[in-house]
Motif scaffolding. Structure first.
Motif, PDB file in Angstrom:
ATOM      1  N   THR A 125     -27.826   3.710 -23.516  1.00 24.75           N
ATOM      2  CA  THR A 125     -28.166   5.023 -23.818  1.00 24.75           C
ATOM      3  C   THR A 125     -27.615   6.162 -22.813  1.00 24.75           C
ATOM      4  OG1 THR A 125     -30.314   5.235 -22.764  1.00 24.75           O
ATOM      5  CG2 THR A 125     -30.135   4.252 -25.158  1.00 24.75           C
ATOM      6  N   ILE A 126     -27.344   7.347 -23.217  1.00 24.12           N
ATOM      7  CA  ILE A 126     -26.917   8.187 -21.978  1.00 24.12           C
ATOM      8  C   ILE A 126     -28.079   8.425 -21.086  1.00 24.12           C
ATOM      9  CG2 ILE A 126     -27.873  10.364 -23.396  1.00 24.12           C
ATOM     10  CD1 ILE A 126     -24.490  10.024 -21.796  1.00 24.12           C
ATOM     11  N   SER A 127     -29.338   8.355 -21.473  1.00 23.96           N
ATOM     12  CA  SER A 127     -30.510   8.427 -20.176  1.00 23.96           C
ATOM     13  C   SER A 127     -30.365   7.204 -19.481  1.00 23.96           C
ATOM     14  CB  SER A 127     -31.829   8.509 -21.464  1.00 23.96           C
ATOM     15  OG  SER A 127     -31.955   9.668 -21.833  1.00 23.96           O
ATOM     16  N   ASP A 128     -29.861   5.981 -19.816  1.00 27.16           N
ATOM     17  CA  ASP A 128     -29.632   5.161 -18.974  1.00 27.16           C
ATOM     18  C   ASP A 128     -28.704   5.253 -17.871  1.00 27.16           C
ATOM     19  OD1 ASP A 128     -31.606   2.875 -20.367  1.00 27.16           O
ATOM     20  OD2 ASP A 128     -30.018   2.292 -21.724  1.00 27.16           O
ATOM     21  N   HIS A 129     -27.569   5.756 -18.317  1.00 29.54           N
ATOM     22  CA  HIS A 129     -26.657   6.193 -17.372  1.00 29.54           C
ATOM     23  C   HIS A 129     -27.020   7.248 -16.589  1.00 29.54           C
ATOM     24  CE1 HIS A 129     -23.443   3.534 -18.725  1.00 29.54           C
ATOM     25  NE2 HIS A 129     -23.332   3.828 -19.894  1.00 29.54           N
ATOM     26  N   ALA A 130     -27.725   8.099 -16.997  1.00 24.97           N
ATOM     27  CA  ALA A 130     -28.239   9.226 -16.124  1.00 24.97           C
ATOM     28  C   ALA A 130     -29.337   8.766 -15.180  1.00 24.97           C
ATOM     29  CB  ALA A 130     -28.933  10.305 -16.828  1.00 24.97           C
ATOM     30  N   GLY A 131     -30.168   7.811 -15.549  1.00 23.89           N
ATOM     31  CA  GLY A 131     -31.091   6.733 -14.671  1.00 23.89           C
ATOM     32  C   GLY A 131     -30.255   6.368 -13.420  1.00 23.89           C
ATOM     33  N   ASP A 132     -29.312   5.501 -13.915  1.00 24.68           N
ATOM     34  CA  ASP A 132     -28.188   4.909 -13.109  1.00 24.68           C
ATOM     35  C   ASP A 132     -27.745   5.718 -11.856  1.00 24.68           C
ATOM     36  OD1 ASP A 132     -28.874   2.572 -14.398  1.00 24.68           O
ATOM     37  OD2 ASP A 132     -26.588   2.663 -15.459  1.00 24.68           O
ATOM     38  N   LEU A 133     -27.493   6.956 -12.320  1.00 23.79           N
ATOM     39  CA  LEU A 133     -26.817   7.903 -11.326  1.00 23.79           C
ATOM     40  C   LEU A 133     -27.967   8.269 -10.421  1.00 23.79           C
ATOM     41  CD1 LEU A 133     -24.667   9.624 -10.040  1.00 23.79           C
ATOM     42  CD2 LEU A 133     -24.881  11.279 -12.098  1.00 23.79           C
ATOM     43  N   LEU A 134     -29.116   8.795 -10.911  1.00 23.60           N
ATOM     44  CA  LEU A 134     -30.144   8.951 -10.149  1.00 23.60           C
ATOM     45  C   LEU A 134     -30.487   8.218  -8.915  1.00 23.60           C
ATOM     46  CD1 LEU A 134     -32.438  11.132  -9.446  1.00 23.60           C
ATOM     47  CD2 LEU A 134     -34.076   9.728 -11.082  1.00 23.60           C
ATOM     48  N   ALA A 135     -30.729   6.743  -9.543  1.00 23.58           N
ATOM     49  CA  ALA A 135     -30.896   5.558  -8.690  1.00 23.58           C
ATOM     50  C   ALA A 135     -30.201   5.394  -7.616  1.00 23.58           C
ATOM     51  CB  ALA A 135     -31.256   4.435  -9.374  1.00 23.58           C
ATOM     52  N   LEU A 136     -28.562   5.390  -7.629  1.00 23.07           N
ATOM     53  CA  LEU A 136     -27.479   5.549  -6.977  1.00 23.07           C
ATOM     54  C   LEU A 136     -27.543   6.232  -5.937  1.00 23.07           C
ATOM     55  CD1 LEU A 136     -24.888   3.825  -5.938  1.00 23.07           C
ATOM     56  CD2 LEU A 136     -23.802   5.299  -7.597  1.00 23.07           C
ATOM     57  N   LEU A 137     -27.832   7.754  -6.285  1.00 26.49           N
ATOM     58  CA  LEU A 137     -28.003   9.060  -5.318  1.00 26.49           C
ATOM     59  C   LEU A 137     -29.036   8.732  -4.329  1.00 26.49           C
ATOM     60  CD1 LEU A 137     -27.441  12.024  -7.673  1.00 26.49           C
ATOM     61  CD2 LEU A 137     -25.953  11.116  -6.114  1.00 26.49           C
ATOM     62  N   ASP A 138     -30.149   8.099  -4.883  1.00 25.58           N
ATOM     63  CA  ASP A 138     -31.280   7.851  -4.071  1.00 25.58           C
ATOM     64  C   ASP A 138     -31.142   6.893  -2.910  1.00 25.58           C
ATOM     65  OD1 ASP A 138     -32.660  10.050  -5.175  1.00 25.58           O
ATOM     66  OD2 ASP A 138     -34.053   8.712  -6.374  1.00 25.58           O
TER      67      ASP A 138
END
Length: 286
Positions: free
Chosen positions: A87-100
């Motif tokens: 889902t698009i939310s999965d991708h958004a969550g991946d980006l948040l985790a990578l930034l962190d």
């Protein structure tokens, strides 16, 4: 085998690395800010079918003045393959985790091409405190319902026959002949596109078919620059202008590029992103 991105003549090449975020293993490049740099970090999201190398002509220009993070999103390049649906939310969550994981806790300017633009918008809607602005290039925000069945047939075709069933039709609209004068460069781009994992590509395609983007666009509160390519028949300028109209305060510009504009007109794209980042920084700090 990894690829390398040369920052400038005489400077060392940057070799991508991987990080296991628990939710997904992602391949990325993170270039620190050069001495004296000002402005927010830049995050670069490639298009569907692309990889971080989609930015290999634009990233070195931006890295001269900004901290830059680019990565293969889930299911793309050498990041973890998609099993089942995404889902698009999965991708958004991946980006948040990578930034962190990379210690980027403040606001960033996120530039996304095509489906990368949809991921960028979804992230900005969900995590407003982490975004200074968005640059959406030929953003792929939806697929018209009237062509849904045709797209499903396309998915079945390349799942059966591999990416060769889709490559030439896809690049005909997104990478027109005027940008293929450097035959070796285009051949490399096409060969990289062929290396996509069909199952992951299909999962991303199905995500786009089911995407409900209207609530995402309505939730955006950061500065937004929407960029349409004069030679893009996949997401033409009129489509991009309509996307911009649905985002409060968004600005729309046209450039002489195609769908894969970071690879086709890197100097123009880099200047647009850098100028936008500078204006976003001014707005943020008053």
């Amino acid at each position: 085998m990894t690829s390398e991105i040369e920052l400038a003549v005489g400077e060392p090449k940057i070799v991508p690395d991987w990080v296991d975020l628990g939710r997904a293993s992602l391949r990325y490049v993170h270039i620190p800010a050069p001495s004296g740099a000002v402005g927010p970090p830049l995050v670069l999201l490639h298009e569907m079918g692309g990889t971080l190398e989609s930015w290999d002509r634009t990233l070195p220009i931006l890295a001269q003045s900004h901290q830059v993070l680019a990565y293969d999103w889930r299911g793309a390049g050498q990041s973890e393959r998609i099993q089942g649906e995404v889902t698009i939310s999965d991708h958004a969550g991946d980006l948040l985790a990578l930034l962190d994981a990379r210690g980027l806790a403040g606001r960033a300017v996120i530039a996304g091409c095509a489906v990368g633009g949809a991921i960028a918008a979804a992230f900005a809607a969900a995590h407003r405190e982490r975004v200074a602005g968005l640059v959406l290039m030929s953003p792929a925000m939806d697929i018209p319902s009237e062509v849904r069945e045709d797209r499903l047939r396309n998915i079945a075709r390349f799942l059966e026959g591999g990416m060769r069933e889709a490559v030439d039709a896809s690049l005909a609209g997104g990478y027109p002949e005027r940008f293929r004068l450097d035959e070796a460069r285009f051949a490399s781009f096409r060969a990289r596109w062929l290396a996509n994992d069909p199952e992951s590509f299909a999962a991303t395609y199905r995500m786009l078919l089911d995407l409900q983007i209207a609530p995402v666009l309505a939730a955006l509160q950061c500065p937004v620059l929407a960029v349409g390519g004069d030679h893009d028949t996949v997401r033409p300028p009129d489509y991009v202008q309509e996307v911009a109209r649905r985002i409060a305060g968004a600005r729309f510009v046209r450039v002489p590029g195609g769908h894969h504009m970071p690879h086709q007109i890197p100097e123009i794209v880099a200047a647009l992103i850098a100028d936008f980042a500078a204006s976003a920084a001014v707005l943020e700090h008053g």
